[in-house]
Design an enzyme around this catalytic site. Structure first.
Site, short mmCIF file in Angstrom:
data_model
loop_
_atom_site.label_atom_id
_atom_site.label_comp_id
_atom_site.label_asym_id
_atom_site.label_seq_id
_atom_site.Cartn_x
_atom_site.Cartn_y
_atom_site.Cartn_z
N CYS A 1 0.83 -1.21 0.00
CA CYS A 1 0.00 0.00 0.00
C CYS A 1 0.86 1.26 0.00
O CYS A 1 1.53 1.56 0.99
CB CYS A 1 -0.92 -0.03 1.22
N CYS B 1 -0.02 3.94 2.63
CA CYS B 1 0.36 3.47 3.96
C CYS B 1 1.80 3.86 4.28
O CYS B 1 2.13 4.21 5.42
CB CYS B 1 0.21 1.96 4.07
#
Length: 318
Positions: free
Chosen positions: A85, A88
């Protein structure tokens, strides 16, 4: 419990958390069942983290102890992430640094959703990053997406203020920090103005610091963040659709880029403005370029997204 509301994007996962639909008590049974199935001693860091740890890695086995039980004393912020991600990777370092700076007022519990799917299912997570605040054994607020640091700080401040009298660890940590390090009243004034949403007063306070100390890097960085927060707050929610419908509307492109950064879609914002640079010339091009460079200042210069966008901008200009 009164639930302090954050400023993140309310995804279905967030709505579930805030509605009280998440039953954290069920985690205990799952954790105990998983523990009973473990036949070898735990040597992989799965045991309880030190009480003063600011950042902890949490699994399905340790969730009850590290999140639910710990949240009876201090605020626990659960960061649901995955290695693949991109957003993230932008959000997690910010959360980790803020947790370390909190002096124990709250702890960051990191959950790899790929390795611990039942935790993400518990919260009904449909996109990551998703961040959920846990207090007294229950979720109290949440957001999704990689929000700008000023919004995250404001979210945390509101939570800590609302929960200070309910969680003893918050008050103890903040009293200890206040005793250890005297605060600069100029920054206190600016930060308090920012926290109550008075961006004009915060900007004025940081400007006064810079008038007397032009080289104060902390004030410079804070001023950039405050100005962006004020600008983003006034952005029309329909600005992105408006900009997509008319690529030649420069005002719409600038507003849409601000909205995308505020929503965590940083790469989209950069790409949008680089595209506008390619389509424009003269004063309009310079205006777009300056706006984009201003957005760069919101992030660490070493951020991969900023580095790539700077290269793309140079290509678009020359």
């Amino acid at each position: 419990m009164t639930q302090p509301r954050g400023q993140g994007n309310n995804s279905p996962a967030v709505s579930a958390a805030l509605s009280g639909a998440v039953d954290l008590a069920a985690v205990k049974a799952r954790a105990e069942a998983a523990a009973r199935q473990t036949t070898t001693p735990n040597t992989g860091g799965q045991g309880s983290a030190p009480a003063n740890a600011s950042v902890i890695d949490v699994t399905e086995v340790t969730f009850q102890a590290e999140v639910v039980e710990r949240s009876l004393q201090q605020l626990v912020v659960v960061d649901l992430w995955a290695d693949w991600c991109g957003p993230c990777k932008q959000l997690s370092p910010v959360l980790e640094r803020l947790a370390a700076e909190s002096g124990g007022a709250w702890v960051l519990a990191k959950v790899d959703v790929d390795a611990n799917p039942r935790i993400s299912q518990l919260f009904g997570v449909q996109s990551i990053p998703t961040v959920v605040a846990i207090a007294a054994g229950q979720p109290v607020d949440a957001f999704s997406g990689a929000l700008p640091e000023p919004q995250i700080k404001q979210w945390l401040t509101q939570l800590l203020d609302a929960l200070r009298d309910k969680l003893p660890g918050i008050k103890a940590a903040q009293q200890g920090a206040a005793a250890e390090e005297p605060q600069d009243p100029r920054f206190v004034e600016a930060e308090e103005a920012f926290e109550r949403g008075d961006y004009a007063a915060a900007e004025a306070a940081y400007t006064r610091i810079l008038d007397s100390e032009p080289g104060n890097e902390q004030a410079k960085a804070a001023l950039v963040q405050v100005r962006f927060a004020a600008r983003a707050e006034g952005t029309d929610p329909s600005s992105i659709a408006k900009a997509d419908a008319d690529p030649n509307d420069i005002d719409a492109q600038l507003a849409a880029a601000d909205a995308e950064v505020a929503q965590g879609a940083v790469e989209n914002a950069f790409a949008r403005l680089i595209g506008a640079v390619r389509r424009t010339a003269g004063d309009e091009r310079n205006r777009v370029r300056e706006h984009l460079v201003g957005l760069f200042e919101l992030f660490d210069p070493a951020d991969d997204r900023v580095a790539k966008a700077r290269r793309d901008l140079a290509s678009a200009l020359f």
